[in-house]
Design a protein around this motif. Structure first.
Motif, PDB file in Angstrom:
ATOM      1  N   PRO A  47       0.776  -1.365   0.006  1.00 33.88           N
ATOM      2  CA  PRO A  47      -0.139  -0.175   0.175  1.00 33.88           C
ATOM      3  C   PRO A  47       0.708   1.168   0.134  1.00 33.88           C
ATOM      4  O   PRO A  47       2.019   1.254   0.570  1.00 33.88           O
ATOM      5  CB  PRO A  47      -0.864  -0.193   1.340  1.00 33.88           C
ATOM      6  N   CYS A  48       0.159   2.236  -0.747  1.00 33.95           N
ATOM      7  CA  CYS A  48       1.056   3.666  -0.755  1.00 33.95           C
ATOM      8  C   CYS A  48       0.906   4.400   0.659  1.00 33.95           C
ATOM      9  O   CYS A  48      -0.310   3.942   1.319  1.00 33.95           O
ATOM     10  CB  CYS A  48       0.338   4.625  -1.752  1.00 33.95           C
ATOM     11  N   PRO A  49       1.809   4.697   1.458  1.00 34.18           N
ATOM     12  CA  PRO A  49       1.623   5.340   2.668  1.00 34.18           C
ATOM     13  C   PRO A  49       0.638   6.392   2.910  1.00 34.18           C
ATOM     14  O   PRO A  49       0.143   6.683   3.923  1.00 34.18           O
ATOM     15  CB  PRO A  49       3.226   5.715   2.919  1.00 34.18           C
ATOM     16  N   VAL A  50       0.529   7.091   1.561  1.00 32.97           N
ATOM     17  CA  VAL A  50      -0.634   8.359   1.823  1.00 32.97           C
ATOM     18  C   VAL A  50      -1.955   7.870   1.540  1.00 32.97           C
ATOM     19  O   VAL A  50      -2.630   8.103   2.242  1.00 32.97           O
ATOM     20  CB  VAL A  50      -0.006   9.165   0.634  1.00 32.97           C
ATOM     21  N   CYS A  51      -2.276   7.014   0.464  1.00 39.82           N
ATOM     22  CA  CYS A  51      -3.602   6.906   0.323  1.00 39.82           C
ATOM     23  C   CYS A  51      -4.111   5.447   0.220  1.00 39.82           C
ATOM     24  O   CYS A  51      -4.973   4.918   0.068  1.00 39.82           O
ATOM     25  CB  CYS A  51      -3.896   6.942  -1.346  1.00 39.82           C
ATOM     26  N   ALA A  52      -3.142   4.618   0.777  1.00 39.38           N
ATOM     27  CA  ALA A  52      -3.104   2.953   1.215  1.00 39.38           C
ATOM     28  C   ALA A  52      -3.587   2.314  -0.179  1.00 39.38           C
ATOM     29  O   ALA A  52      -4.113   0.970   0.093  1.00 39.38           O
ATOM     30  CB  ALA A  52      -4.362   2.972   2.400  1.00 39.38           C
ATOM     31  N   GLN A  85       5.401   2.492  -6.259  1.00 33.05           N
ATOM     32  CA  GLN A  85       4.998   3.728  -7.372  1.00 33.05           C
ATOM     33  C   GLN A  85       3.609   3.951  -7.322  1.00 33.05           C
ATOM     34  O   GLN A  85       2.877   3.066  -7.876  1.00 33.05           O
ATOM     35  CB  GLN A  85       5.522   3.172  -8.719  1.00 33.05           C
ATOM     36  N   CYS A  86       3.139   4.825  -6.667  1.00 36.72           N
ATOM     37  CA  CYS A  86       1.765   5.106  -6.728  1.00 36.72           C
ATOM     38  C   CYS A  86       1.261   6.184  -7.728  1.00 36.72           C
ATOM     39  O   CYS A  86       1.976   7.025  -8.184  1.00 36.72           O
ATOM     40  CB  CYS A  86       1.503   5.836  -5.121  1.00 36.72           C
ATOM     41  N   PRO A  87       0.131   5.674  -8.531  1.00 38.61           N
ATOM     42  CA  PRO A  87      -0.170   6.609  -9.583  1.00 38.61           C
ATOM     43  C   PRO A  87      -0.652   8.110  -9.138  1.00 38.61           C
ATOM     44  O   PRO A  87      -0.347   8.920  -9.951  1.00 38.61           O
ATOM     45  CB  PRO A  87      -1.554   5.885 -10.203  1.00 38.61           C
ATOM     46  N   GLU A  88      -0.899   8.191  -7.985  1.00 38.02           N
ATOM     47  CA  GLU A  88      -1.326   9.701  -7.507  1.00 38.02           C
ATOM     48  C   GLU A  88      -0.206  10.187  -6.923  1.00 38.02           C
ATOM     49  O   GLU A  88       0.254  11.430  -6.738  1.00 38.02           O
ATOM     50  CB  GLU A  88      -2.183   9.446  -6.564  1.00 38.02           C
ATOM     51  N   HIS A  89       0.591   9.538  -6.072  1.00 35.85           N
ATOM     52  CA  HIS A  89       1.619   9.997  -5.120  1.00 35.85           C
ATOM     53  C   HIS A  89       3.204   9.750  -5.545  1.00 35.85           C
ATOM     54  O   HIS A  89       4.130   9.943  -4.755  1.00 35.85           O
ATOM     55  CB  HIS A  89       1.429   9.647  -3.816  1.00 35.85           C
ATOM     56  N   GLN A  90       3.405   9.158  -6.671  1.00 26.41           N
ATOM     57  CA  GLN A  90       4.593   8.936  -7.039  1.00 26.41           C
ATOM     58  C   GLN A  90       5.482   7.810  -6.311  1.00 26.41           C
ATOM     59  O   GLN A  90       4.809   6.999  -5.704  1.00 26.41           O
ATOM     60  CB  GLN A  90       5.476  10.240  -7.216  1.00 26.41           C
TER      61      GLN A  90
HETATM   62 ZN   LIG Z   1      -0.842   6.938  -3.003  1.00 31.86          ZN
END
Ligand SMILES: [Zn+2]
Length: 417
Positions: A47-52, A85-90
């Motif tokens: 999971p992305c640490p920002v948006c999960a 590699q998050c599509p929103e948060h890089q």
């Molecule tokens: Zn994210």
């Protein structure tokens, strides 16, 4: 059982994390440490640490954390921590379940540090754990700061505002303590700031909204008789009734008695041991001190009169209603004025000019014990923070010891990511 599996279970790790290597290693100078290497299973999305949202892995970074000792051996966890590699948060480093971002310690190690620093000086904890104290102070400031920031002050209706010495050489801080006169719940240290001016009270008032409170809810403020705090209350907590409580009045009486003692000593009187024998109530003295007190008061009439004045002033608060207390205080003042003791004459003047505030203690009856106990905790904290000369550290340890904080430290790695 496989040793790595044992450590995986002991650390409470969940998929995709598992221990892949572990063992004792020489740390030089006859010391050994336990290393425990952790990896995320290959192919896992994380999971992305920002948006999960679950994201593909980008790369890894090796990180290391100090953990609780394994027997006598310091223990270090290390892990190849993926970045996703998050599509929103890089590209972002994932959160590991056993440590806070940016910390070099595991959560369990930090929980242990916090438990110890509640009870002993940080320097001693640092020595015990063979860590640099500045690293431990960072942990203390983090958890205390977080818990203090989230504290609810919406029920606070009465406060005591006081100054306290922060170190030798007379640096003073202002402390604001929540008191609860009717139920006599233990006092709670709410706020501490590095000066003692009217603006110090303003800083407290300004901090209230972030704690779900507003200045208008404070109905009562117990103070010493310094002009700065009275001005501060009038300006920043205008709905608060100012009370000069028993503790602060008696503190002045204690000072007046001490001036009488110093004056006698200055004139050549032999008053060995008098400083301690004259301080406080008789019930706090040893048998020898009590005898010395009585002897001193009998031999030096001025001391005897000063002691009698102080004891009589104390009786003011034994009257059940304001009217009787006021008569007692009036009689006391005329006695003090006729006493031929300059410090007590001056005290009578001070009391007269703060008359309403002293009698405002009725019907609330502020217990001095609450204020006194917080001040003594802060003095203990001051000794514990000694050597750091850092107000932020003193503040953190004072909140930790006297702020009734609800610390948010996970004590085990129970939550899977
Ligand atoms: Zn994210």
């Amino acid at each position: 059982m496989d040793q790595n599996l044992l450590f995986t279970l002991a650390l409470g790790l969940n998929s995709p994390w598992k221990v892949v290597r572990s063992g004792l290693e020489d740390g030089g100078a006859e010391s050994r440490f336990l290393y425990v290497d952790i990896e995320a299973e290959a192919g896992a999305q994380m999971p992305c640490p920002v948006c999960a949202q679950s994201c593909p892995l980008y790369d890894h970074e090796v990180k290391r954390w100090r953990h609780l000792n394994f027997w006598q051996h310091p223990t270090y966890l290390s892990a190849r921590v993926p970045r996703v590699q998050c599509p929103e948060h890089q590209v972002r480093q994932v959160t590991v379940p056993w440590a806070r971002p940016e910390s070099g310690f595991t959560l369990m190690f930090e929980a242990f540090v916090m438990a110890l620093t509640r009870e002993m000086p940080v320097a001693a904890v640092a020595e015990l754990m063979a860590e640099h104290d500045t690293r431990l102070w960072r942990v203390v400031r983090h958890y205390v700061g977080q818990a203090h920031a989230g504290q609810d002050w919406s029920g606070v209706q009465a406060v005591a505002v006081d100054d306290t010495a922060t170190r030798k050489g007379h640096r003073y801080a202002t402390v604001v303590v929540a008191i609860d006169p009717p139920q006599e719940r233990p006092a709670r240290l709410l706020f501490m700031t590095a000066e003692r001016t009217a603006a110090s009270v303003g800083q407290f008032a300004a901090a209230m909204p972030a704690h779900g409170a507003k200045p208008a809810q404070v109905q009562l403020a117990a103070l010493d008789m310094s002009a700065a705090y009275q001005k501060g209350i009038r300006e920043h907590l205008p709905d608060a009734q100012i009370v000069f409580d028993r503790f602060h009045v008696m503190q002045l009486a204690g000072k007046a008695l001490d001036e009488v003692r110093k004056h006698l000593q200055h004139e050549g009187a032999q008053l060995k041991g008098a400083l301690w024998a004259l301080r406080g109530n008789e019930s706090r003295l040893s048998q020898a001190q009590m005898e010395l007190r009585r002897d001193l008061c009998a031999r030096h009439k001025e001391l005897g009169r000063a002691m009698a004045l102080r004891e009589s002033l104390q009786e003011t608060w034994e009257w059940p209603e304001a009217a009787s207390a006021e008569s007692h205080l009036k009689a006391w003042c005329s006695w003090a004025v006729r006493s031929r003791l300059v410090p007590f004459k001056k005290l009578a003047q001070t009391l007269k000019s703060h008359w309403a505030g002293i009698l405002a203690d009725y019907p609330h009856r502020i217990t001095s014990a609450a204020i006194e106990s917080i001040k003594s905790i802060i003095q203990t904290a001051r000794r514990r923070a000694r050597g750091f000369r850092n107000f932020e550290n003193l503040k953190a340890i004072s909140y930790w010891m006297a702020g009734h904080l609800d610390l948010q430290i996970p004590s085990a790695f129970t939550h899977p990511i």
